[in-house]
Design a protein around this motif. Structure first.
Motif: not given
Length: 222
Positions: A170, A200, A167, A196
């Motif tokens: 992001l 990570k 990501g 997301m």
């Protein structure tokens, strides 16, 4: 004549009030919180994405390519790469200012209790991770600088790379590119972003586990 021993710098990680202010300013600048604030649009002037620019709307995709009309080429790729330079320079310049005022020292003190147990990283890496949320290039450059200055180990570098690779950029990419899919979402827009963000950490924790088990011998000297 014996060489005089250099006294260790006891002020290396000394954190002043100004350092905390610099860290807070860095977080706000790269976090995207100022990008869209209802009723206070002027705050976007202090957001990295706003200053770096965003992609426009392509009303006629068949005609509105990077060069105008037609396909793309290697030349178009180089032109696009060159267009990223001002944004990266802006991010690195701002980071140098925040670093000068002690943002990394403040991050080291505040974020170590969080990052050390989760990712095995010192808190000083926090600013690089925060920067990655908006600029992959600036986050990578700051990470490289930390490694070149021997402030992080090779294992730290790999774990940080795993966190940033998943990501990457992001917030910037989610709102600039992913916004085309917002109309089709059946859940609040913030939920995919949070998912997301959590993933990570999941990816970085998994890589850390692999490094501490499968590749443990490769880092036994660190």
């Amino acid at each position: 004549m014996a060489e005089e021993k250099k006294e260790p710098s006891c002020n290396k990680w000394k954190v002043s009030t100004g350092a905390y202010v610099a860290l807070l300013a860095a977080i706000l600048f790269f976090s995207g919180l100022f990008m869209k604030v209802d009723g206070m649009k002027w705050l976007s002037a202090f957001d990295f994405t706003t200053l770096g620019g965003t992609f426009g709307t392509m009303k006629e995709p068949a005609k509105n390519t990077f060069l105008g009309a037609g396909g793309v080429s290697a030349k178009a790729g180089f032109l696009f790469a060159l267009s990223l330079v001002p944004t990266v320079m802006l991010a690195l310049g701002v980071l140098e200012i925040f670093t000068h005022y002690g943002a990394i020292r403040a991050a080291h003190k505040l974020l170590t209790p969080l990052l050390k147990p989760l990712l095995g990283l010192p808190g000083l890496t926090g600013l690089a991770l925060i920067t990655d949320l908006q600029s992959t290039d600036a986050g990578a450059a700051l990470t490289k600088e930390l490694y070149d200055e021997n402030q992080i180990t090779k294992k730290d570098l790999v774990v940080m790379g795993a966190w940033q690779y998943s990501g990457a950029g992001l917030i910037n990419n989610f709102f600039a590119i992913g916004s085309a899919l917002f109309a089709f979402l059946t859940v609040p827009v913030i939920l995919p972003l949070l998912l997301m963000f959590v993933l990570k950490f999941v990816g970085a924790i998994f890589v850390r586990f692999v490094l501490n088990t499968v590749y443990k011998e490769d880092f036994c000297n660190e």
